[in-house]
Design a protein around this motif. Structure first.
Motif, PDB file in Angstrom:
ATOM      1  N   GLY A 200       0.785  -1.226   0.000  1.00 43.11           N
ATOM      2  CA  GLY A 200       0.000   0.000   0.000  1.00 43.11           C
ATOM      3  C   GLY A 200       0.814   1.272   0.000  1.00 43.11           C
ATOM      4  O   GLY A 200       0.261   2.370   0.062  1.00 43.11           O
ATOM      5  N   PHE A 203       0.086   3.633  -2.995  1.00 41.95           N
ATOM      6  CA  PHE A 203      -1.208   4.310  -2.846  1.00 41.95           C
ATOM      7  C   PHE A 203      -1.106   5.474  -1.860  1.00 41.95           C
ATOM      8  O   PHE A 203      -1.725   6.525  -2.064  1.00 41.95           O
ATOM      9  CB  PHE A 203      -2.270   3.311  -2.377  1.00 41.95           C
ATOM     10  N   LEU A 204      -0.327   5.293  -0.801  1.00 40.73           N
ATOM     11  CA  LEU A 204      -0.145   6.374   0.158  1.00 40.73           C
ATOM     12  C   LEU A 204       0.646   7.519  -0.472  1.00 40.73           C
ATOM     13  O   LEU A 204       0.344   8.694  -0.260  1.00 40.73           O
ATOM     14  CB  LEU A 204       0.590   5.857   1.397  1.00 40.73           C
ATOM     15  N   GLU A 209      -5.415   6.599  -1.153  1.00 36.51           N
ATOM     16  CA  GLU A 209      -6.279   6.195  -0.040  1.00 36.51           C
ATOM     17  C   GLU A 209      -7.299   7.291   0.278  1.00 36.51           C
ATOM     18  O   GLU A 209      -8.456   7.017   0.585  1.00 36.51           O
ATOM     19  CB  GLU A 209      -5.439   5.878   1.196  1.00 36.51           C
ATOM     20  N   THR A 347     -12.401  -5.297   4.459  1.00 38.46           N
ATOM     21  CA  THR A 347     -11.642  -4.059   4.268  1.00 38.46           C
ATOM     22  C   THR A 347     -10.743  -3.782   5.468  1.00 38.46           C
ATOM     23  O   THR A 347      -9.562  -3.436   5.319  1.00 38.46           O
ATOM     24  CB  THR A 347     -12.606  -2.884   4.053  1.00 38.46           C
ATOM     25  N   GLU A 351      -6.529  -3.975   5.467  1.00 39.29           N
ATOM     26  CA  GLU A 351      -5.782  -2.775   5.859  1.00 39.29           C
ATOM     27  C   GLU A 351      -4.878  -3.093   7.053  1.00 39.29           C
ATOM     28  O   GLU A 351      -3.736  -2.619   7.130  1.00 39.29           O
ATOM     29  CB  GLU A 351      -6.754  -1.640   6.205  1.00 39.29           C
TER      30      GLU A 351
END
Length: 403
Positions: A200, A203-204, A209, A347, A351
């Motif tokens: 992730g 994406f950050l 996000e 979800t 995460e």
């Protein structure tokens, strides 16, 4: 997968490993029921129920095998829709083996170019195996076109060989898996550069996000001060263009219509909204504003793989549009189906695993405190992801239930 244009997210594609996408799958299905009064055939799709609307050719009978392509995911208890009009997607060509004849995109207009491409296609694919040369083939080298055509022919022959190798009554059988998020993203943005991130972090880095979080909110504020209010229901989705609470909203309805249309188009893509959609635009005597809203929406989806159909304004003053439903919306994938729109257990669990990878490097005995529901998800449908974490960390992750 996130598709970015000019640094802004245009589309978000999410596939859960325990429930892979099925749109585009080719299946040798088994007929489970025939409803003549509905002109409908119900099918076993090797792990899912299918629905064929209408008959083409002889009416199938129960227990018969039927070669189909899945065109939409099962949704809210409804069976997945299928078609017998198969299509195999290549880089430059779409092959339609049950629809003979060769065609070329209208965007390729030069007669010499059309003749050149048609002649090359005929060298590999007979007219009996239908095909459409897409607009991306304009100006392409002939060897590239021939290679794409040969790859499609090889794929079709492999499917035929698998069918012939099956004994009678072997259906249902998956013959070709659906294209995943990467392939879908490539089709949506064929000229884009693909970057792969881990845990992730990518994406950050691009603040994706935050975009995902905004795309699950009910209310989106526009630059003018107006707001879009989204309500997804069982039968339809409503979008309200709300100017009542704004102190800054422009007084020009045409400007508001342009801004609203551009924002609505982007949110429809981000949220993966489909089915019947009603847009409530502020009442105005300036009819050009309503025309502007319709025209801008039509332009935004021109040539889209999932086209928008604009049906016009209802007597109550709502703009009625529809979009093919391919699968669950972003909200249905990520959130609970409740008024609070909280993240669902899958979800939260996924995460949590990403955070474990980002923060537990070098920890000898990593532990994750979580609710019992998250633990059950990680040891159940999300078990492959949980096991991958252990391999990546080099140590088994301990789950410690904590309500």
């Amino acid at each position: 997968m996130a598709v970015l244009s000019g640094g802004r997210v245009d589309e978000i594609l999410i596939e859960r490993a325990h429930r892979p996408w099925r749109i585009g799958s080719i299946v040798l299905a088994r007929v489970t029921a025939v409803r003549r009064e509905l002109s409908a055939v119900f099918l076993d799709l090797a792990g899912d129920d299918g629905y064929l609307d209408g008959f083409s050719g002889p009416i199938p009978h129960e227990g018969e095998s039927l070669l189909v392509e899945i065109t939409s995911e099962s949704h809210r208890g409804k069976a997945a829709r299928v078609t017998t009009d198969l299509s195999l997607q290549g880089e430059l060509i779409t092959m339609t083996p049950h629809r003979p004849g060769h065609a070329i995109s209208r965007e390729i207009t030069a007669k010499g170019e059309r003749s050149r491409l048609r002649a090359a296609l005929g060298e590999v694919l007979p007219e009996a195996l239908g095909a459409m040369i897409g607009p991306q083939a304009k100006g392409c080298e002939i060897p590239a076109l021939l290679a794409d055509a040969q790859a499609l022919l090889d794929r079709w022959q492999r499917i035929q060989a698998l069918i012939q190798a099956q004994s009678t009554g072997a259906a249902p059988l998956l013959l070709q898996a659906a294209p995943g998020p990467l392939e879908q993203a490539r089709r949506a943005a064929p000229d884009a550069t693909a970057r792969e991130g881990r845990d992730g972090v990518l994406f950050l880095e691009h603040d994706i996000e935050a975009t995902i979080a905004q795309a699950t909110l009910r209310r989106v504020i526009l630059d003018s001060g107006a707001a879009l209010v989204f309500d997804e229901g069982e039968a339809l989705t409503t979008i309200d263009v709300d100017v009542a609470r704004s102190q800054r909203t422009t007084e020009n309805p045409i400007t508001l219509a342009r801004e609203s249309a551009q924002a609505i188009a982007r949110q429809i893509r981000l949220r993966r909204l489909a089915g019947l959609i009603l847009i409530d635009f502020p009442r105005t005597k300036i009819t050009a504003a309503r025309d502007k809203l319709s025209a801008e929406l039509k332009q935004a989806f021109a040539g889209d793989a999932e086209p928008l159909t604009i049906h016009g304004w209802t007597r109550a003053g709502l703009l009625e549009i529809t979009r093919p439903r391919r699968g669950p919306s972003l909200r249905e994938t990520l959130l609970e189906d409740d008024p609070d729109l909280q993240p669902n257990v899958n979800t939260i669990a996924l995460e949590a695993l990403r955070r474990v990878l980002r923060s537990s490097s070098g920890v000898a005995h990593p532990r994750l405190k979580c609710s019992n529901a998250v633990k059950l998800a990680l040891l159940g449908p999300l078990r492959p992801a949980f096991d991958e974490i252990g391999r990546r960390l080099g140590a088994r992750l301990t789950l410690e239930p904590d309500q």
